[in-house]
Every structure is written in structure tokens, then in C-alpha cells.
Design a protein around this motif. Structure first.
Motif, mmCIF file in Angstrom:
data_model
loop_
_atom_site.group_PDB
_atom_site.id
_atom_site.type_symbol
_atom_site.label_atom_id
_atom_site.label_comp_id
_atom_site.label_asym_id
_atom_site.label_seq_id
_atom_site.Cartn_x
_atom_site.Cartn_y
_atom_site.Cartn_z
ATOM 1 N N SER A 361 0.840 -1.194 0.000
ATOM 2 C CA SER A 361 0.000 0.000 0.000
ATOM 3 C C SER A 361 0.876 1.246 0.000
ATOM 4 C CB SER A 361 -0.921 0.021 1.227
ATOM 5 O OG SER A 361 -1.847 -1.042 1.191
ATOM 6 N N ARG A 362 0.317 2.324 -0.507
ATOM 7 C CA ARG A 362 1.014 3.607 -0.532
ATOM 8 C C ARG A 362 0.121 4.655 0.135
ATOM 9 N NH1 ARG A 362 4.218 0.366 -1.866
ATOM 10 N NH2 ARG A 362 5.506 0.293 -3.764
ATOM 11 N N PHE A 363 0.759 5.642 0.794
ATOM 12 C CA PHE A 363 0.022 6.666 1.527
ATOM 13 C C PHE A 363 0.625 8.030 1.235
ATOM 14 C CE2 PHE A 363 0.134 2.712 3.890
ATOM 15 C CZ PHE A 363 -1.200 2.464 4.138
ATOM 16 N N LEU A 364 -0.229 9.020 1.147
ATOM 17 C CA LEU A 364 0.192 10.405 0.961
ATOM 18 C C LEU A 364 -0.824 11.282 1.679
ATOM 19 C CD1 LEU A 364 2.450 11.949 -0.616
ATOM 20 C CD2 LEU A 364 0.761 12.326 -2.418
ATOM 21 N N THR A 365 -0.351 12.309 2.381
ATOM 22 C CA THR A 365 -1.241 13.168 3.159
ATOM 23 C C THR A 365 -1.323 14.546 2.529
ATOM 24 O OG1 THR A 365 -0.690 11.995 5.201
ATOM 25 C CG2 THR A 365 -1.655 14.193 5.427
ATOM 26 N N VAL A 366 -2.565 14.992 2.287
ATOM 27 C CA VAL A 366 -2.834 16.348 1.799
ATOM 28 C C VAL A 366 -3.221 17.203 2.998
ATOM 29 C CG1 VAL A 366 -4.319 17.763 0.331
ATOM 30 C CG2 VAL A 366 -3.522 15.529 -0.471
ATOM 31 N N THR A 367 -2.701 18.419 3.080
ATOM 32 C CA THR A 367 -2.973 19.306 4.216
ATOM 33 C C THR A 367 -3.665 20.584 3.751
ATOM 34 O OG1 THR A 367 -0.819 20.419 4.051
ATOM 35 C CG2 THR A 367 -0.944 18.431 5.416
ATOM 36 N N ALA A 368 -4.419 21.199 4.683
ATOM 37 C CA ALA A 368 -5.051 22.502 4.441
ATOM 38 C C ALA A 368 -4.842 23.341 5.695
ATOM 39 C CB ALA A 368 -6.531 22.340 4.119
ATOM 40 N N GLU A 369 -4.038 24.380 5.597
ATOM 41 C CA GLU A 369 -3.719 25.239 6.743
ATOM 42 C C GLU A 369 -4.570 26.511 6.709
ATOM 43 O OE1 GLU A 369 0.059 27.710 8.678
ATOM 44 O OE2 GLU A 369 0.279 26.638 6.765
ATOM 45 N N ASN A 370 -5.170 26.836 7.842
ATOM 46 C CA ASN A 370 -5.947 28.081 7.969
ATOM 47 C C ASN A 370 -4.960 29.236 8.126
ATOM 48 O OD1 ASN A 370 -7.616 30.208 8.583
ATOM 49 N ND2 ASN A 370 -8.734 29.157 10.221
ATOM 50 N N VAL A 371 -4.864 30.087 7.098
ATOM 51 C CA VAL A 371 -3.881 31.178 7.103
ATOM 52 C C VAL A 371 -4.491 32.494 7.573
ATOM 53 C CG1 VAL A 371 -2.460 30.110 5.319
ATOM 54 C CG2 VAL A 371 -4.345 31.628 4.653
ATOM 55 N N THR A 372 -5.737 32.442 8.071
ATOM 56 C CA THR A 372 -6.388 33.661 8.545
ATOM 57 C C THR A 372 -6.274 33.743 10.066
ATOM 58 O OG1 THR A 372 -8.586 32.695 8.906
ATOM 59 C CG2 THR A 372 -8.028 33.355 6.647
ATOM 60 N N ASP A 373 -6.828 34.834 10.626
ATOM 61 C CA ASP A 373 -6.791 35.015 12.076
ATOM 62 C C ASP A 373 -8.135 34.681 12.715
ATOM 63 O OD1 ASP A 373 -8.294 37.070 11.114
ATOM 64 O OD2 ASP A 373 -7.073 38.691 11.946
ATOM 65 N N ALA A 374 -8.968 33.889 12.010
ATOM 66 C CA ALA A 374 -10.273 33.497 12.553
ATOM 67 C C ALA A 374 -10.522 32.021 12.222
ATOM 68 C CB ALA A 374 -11.377 34.361 11.962
ATOM 69 N N PRO A 375 -11.267 31.331 13.072
ATOM 70 C CA PRO A 375 -11.569 29.931 12.766
ATOM 71 C C PRO A 375 -12.546 29.832 11.601
ATOM 72 C CG PRO A 375 -12.762 30.621 14.716
ATOM 73 C CD PRO A 375 -11.862 31.758 14.373
#
Length: 482
Positions: A361-375
Motif C-alpha cells: 500500500s502507498r500513503f500520501l497526506t494532503v494538508t489545508a492550513e488556515n492562514v487567517t486570524d479566525a476559525p
């Protein structure tokens, strides 16, 4: 009346002349005899010369052979002494000196001990400890490395060990595995692997590992039709996990099953992968109804690959819960509050990381970072496409981790990161070397597509084997635990 000559014959009528032999000249006889004598002398001299040359050659060869070195004599003496130890069938010592650098320390002698079979774990341990006792005062040119081997007659079960030194319980433990029915035991500093004849044999071997507190990198059947694998921080295989593996591997439709303890760089939840002939639904339904995850006390993700389709889910229907102790309370309060806006494409910065490979099996992780100052609130899965080294887009099938299940809404705080893990089966690049070098990610519907270079991810510098016809399981967005 007088006699007359008839036909000119000088003899009386009726008398026959007897021919006289030809007489050789004495000179001819002498020359002939001398020639024969000379030829005989020449042949005798040639033969004698060959014999003497051979004798001299043997003497030169004997003189060229050096006398045995002191190290060679010591090795011979040590081999003899090791062979007298009770439980040792044979002992050999080799020194590999080829390619030695000048002024380099002498190479370590390689000592191989072939054990007598069918001895108790305690007796075998005592035998190997006695081996180390002799080696300690042997006078060998360097510290020896020891390999212990054995093949059980009639069963062909094999044992290969590299003990760390006297008292290393690997010797005792290896024989205990053989006594429990193992067909192969391989215990070295880099790998601890035990195999059994069929899936039904694996739980018993796992019990032995637990009793001995012996960590294993792999526990498998011969031919790896069923395999437990833990490449990182191995522990004794948990019995509920191995029982699940054995039950899945014993089903009629199953062709291969692998239970993987996942790398900390990816999703830490163990993964059970099952390959079956026919549709995946019967095995997937059976796994969801199994109670093994409850016995194990943790979630077990599974994917069942059928002839045409696949299904994914969790054993015992236990869902993955991603925790972040530092922000649990803040996240819960934010998720419960009214008015948390959904994340937009401008709020998030996409990334790719965490390439991993294990047991097909192969695995890869995609990320999404919140670059703002609010949730902001995020749910669903990322939109994905792939770009190969040639600039072409392969035709792939993307599937959710759990078909039909609504994604959980999460709150990504300022600076927080959400992750989605991709998983696919290893593909051969022998006939299709055009690997994927970039992932095109859309974090949320309507966001701009981000092109992310896979070559920037450690371990995937040359690309990944997402090729034409690949089937990608895409996980929902979850909060990162780091």
C-alpha cells in the motif's frame, strides 16, 4: 647313353632348386642396430626429463604454498573447540579480507554455529552461551560476529539468529517459536520475523510472542498470504489483531490479507487490507460486524479489494477520532458556536506531505492550513487530480474512505491544519515508468486549484506510482494531531 640338358636346367630331371636367403651386408646391419639404440636412448631421455620437470614443478608449487598463518591456525583450533560443545552440530569461521584498505583494522571473523535439532529452549540458550565463552578467550583477529542456524529434519523449519551476545534471549525465544509450530524464525538486529504454515497457526505464534514479550516486525504465513507487519517501533503482535487477520485470511474468497501497524508520519490507525475473488461487500459487512476492534480497544480501518470494486470502513464500526489535547476544548466550543463561517479557498493553504509505503500500500497526506486570524468550518474531502512526469493526467478512480457516510464538520482554528490521507495499492512501473510528480488539490468547492510537487516530499523524490487505472481512497478532512 649320355644325359642331356633339358630346357637349359643344370640339375638332373626331377630335382628342384631351393632358393638361398638374401645375405645382408654387415655394414647395413651395424647402421640399423645403431639407429635403434639411438632412438631408444632419445625416448628414455625425454621421459626422464618430463618426470624430473614434474618433480621440480611440484617442488616449486610446494615451496610457493605459504605455511598456514597464525590466524588460520587459531581459527582451526577455535572451530575444533566449538565443535565439541554439546548441542553444536558444526562450526565454521570465515574471514573476508577482500577489498581491505591499507592500515584498516582486521575484519571481524564470521562465526556460523549449526545447532543440533530438537533441543529445549533452555538447553539451546546454554549451548550458545558456551559458544560465546570460548570466543571470548579465542585470540581471533577481531571481535567475531555470530550467526546461529538450524533446520529441523522432517519439518524443514528453519532458524536464523544473530544474537547480540551471551545471554541474549533471542536464542531461547527462537526455539520456543519452533516448538510452537513456526516454519521460519529470523531474529536479527534489523528484523524480527516469524512465519507459520497457514493462517490458523498465527494466533498461537502471537501468544508465544506475547508470553516472551518478543517484538516482531512481521508475523506471516509461508508465501505471505496473511501477514501482520509493524515496520516502526515493533511490539508483540496483539492477539485480537492476529485473530482478526487469521479469520480474514481463512475465508474461502480471500486471496491475501495484510494487517499493518501504520507509521507515525501517517494515520496511526492500523489498516487491514483484504483482497478477495468476487465482490467486496460480504467481507466488508463481516468486518463491520466483527468485535475484534472492541477487544483490541482501538479503531481498525479496513479496505476490501474485490474483482471490480472496493469497500472501506472500520472494524466493529468503530470510527477514527482525531484528538488534539491542546485545543480540544477550544475546538469543541468553536464547533458548537453559531456563526462559524465555512472555510473558503482563500482561507486555506494546501500542502502535501507524509509519503509512506507498507506491504503493498502507498500513503500520501494532503494538508489545508488556515492562514487567517479566525476559525473556519471545513467538511468533506479535497478535490484531486494528478499530473505525471510527461505532463499527462492519468485516469484514476477516487473513492471515499467510508462510502455513504456523511463527513464530520470540523473547525480549523487560526494556524490550524486539517489533513486528508490518500491510499492506493502499489503499481508496477516496469511497463509504465511515467510516475505522478504533482498533485492538483482543490481544498473546498470553488477554490483555486493548487499544484503541489510530490518530488518535494521526503521518500517520493522521483514521484509516486499513481498510474493509469489507479484506485485512490481519499479520507475526509480531519484535524491534524500535530
Amino acid at each position: 647313353m649320355g644325359r642331356r640338358s633339358v630346357g637349359g636346367c643344370r640339375y638332373p630331371h626331377g630335382v628342384t632348386e631351393t632358393p638361398q636367403p638374401t645375405r645382408l651386408h654387415p655394414l647395413y646391419v651395424a647402421v640399423t642396430v645403431l639407429f635403434v639404440v639411438l632412438v631408444a636412448l632419445a625416448l628414455w631421455a625425454t621421459a626422464r626429463g618430463d618426470v624430473r620437470a614434474g618433480e621440480q614443478g611440484d617442488e616449486r608449487e610446494a615451496a610457493a604454498d605459504p605455511a598456514p598463518s597464525e590466524d588460520a591456525r587459531i581459527r582451526a583450533d577455535v572451530e575444533r573447540d566449538l565443535g565439541t560443545i554439546e548441542g553444536v552440530e558444526s562450526a565454521t569461521i570465515q574471514v573476508f579480507e577482500e577489498g581491505m584498505l591499507e592500515n584498516a583494522p582486521p575484519p571481524s571473523p564470521a562465526v556460523t554455529i549449526d545447532l543440533e535439532s530438537f533441543r529445549t529452549p533452555e538447553d539451546t540458550q546454554a549451548t550458545v552461551d558456551a559458544v560465546y565463552g570460548i570466543l571470548a578467550g579465542s585470540g581471533l583477529s577481531g571481535p567475531p560476529t555470530v550467526t546461529v542456524v538450524d533446520t529441523l529434519p522432517g519439518t524443514k523449519a528453519t532458524l536464523t539468529l544473530e544474537p547480540a551476545g551471551p545471554g541474549d534471549p533471542a536464542v531461547h525465544d527462537a526455539v520456543a517459536f519452533l516448538d510452537a509450530g513456526a516454519t521460519s524464525v529470523h531474529l536479527t538486529a534489523d528484523n524480527a520475523a516469524v512465519s507459520g504454515r497457514d493462517p490458523a497457526a498465527l494466533p498461537g505464534l502471537a501468544e508465544v510472542a506475547g508470553t516472551l514479550a518478543r517484538p516482531l516486525n512481521s508475523l506471516s504465513t509461508d508465501g505471505y498470504g496473511a501477514m501482520y507487519t509493524s515496520s516502526v517501533d515493533p511490539v508483540p503482535p496483539p492477539l485480537p489483531a492476529v485473530q482478526l487477520l487469521a479469520e480474514a485470511g481463512s475465508r474461502d474468497e480471500t486471496t491475501q490479507t495484510v494487517y499493518e501497524v501504520r507509521s507515525p508520519t501517517g494515520n496511526p490507525v492500523p489498516l487491514l487490507t483484504v483482497y478477495v475473488d468476487g465482490p467486496p461487500a460480504p467481507v466488508a459487512d463481516w468486518l463491520r460486524a466483527s468485535g475484534q476492534a472492541d477487544l483490541l480497544g482501538s479503531a481498525i480501518a479496513f479496505t476490501v479489494y474485490g474483482s471490480q470494486t472496493s469497500e472501506s470502513g472500520f472494524v466493529s464500526d468503530r470510527e477514527l477520532v482525531s484528538t488534539d489535547p491542546a485545543n480540544d476544548e477550544a475546538d469543541a466550543a468553536a464547533a458548537a458556536a453559531d456563526g462559524v463561517p465555512p472555510c473558503t479557498g482563500q482561507d486555506l493553504r494546501a500542502g502535501v506531505t507524509g509519503f509512506d509505503a507498507a506491504a503493498g500500500s502507498r500513503f500520501l497526506t494532503v494538508t489545508a492550513e488556515n492562514v487567517t486570524d479566525a476559525p473556519c468550518a471545513l467538511d468533506g474531502r479535497p478535490g484531486l487530480s494528478f499530473l505525471r512526469a510527461s505532463g499527462t493526467v492519468p485516469d484514476v478512480l477516487s473513492e471515499p474512505e467510508i462510502p455513504g457516510q456523511s463527513p464530520v464538520r470540523i473547525v480549523v482554528p487560526p494556524g490550524g491544519v486539517a489533513t486528508s490521507q490518500l491510499r492506493w495499492g502499489a503499481m508496477s512501473t516496469a511497463n509504465d515508468p511515467d510516475q505522478t510528480t504533482s498533485v492538483l488539490v482543490t481544498t473546498v468547492p470553488g477554490a483555486d486549484e493548487a499544484r503541489l510537487r510530490v518530488a518535494d516530499v521526503p521518500g517520493a523524490e522521483s514521484g509516486v506510482d499513481i498510474l493509469e487505472g489507479a484506485r485512490i481512497v481519499v479520507g475526509d478532512w480531519v484535524r491534524s494531531s500535530s
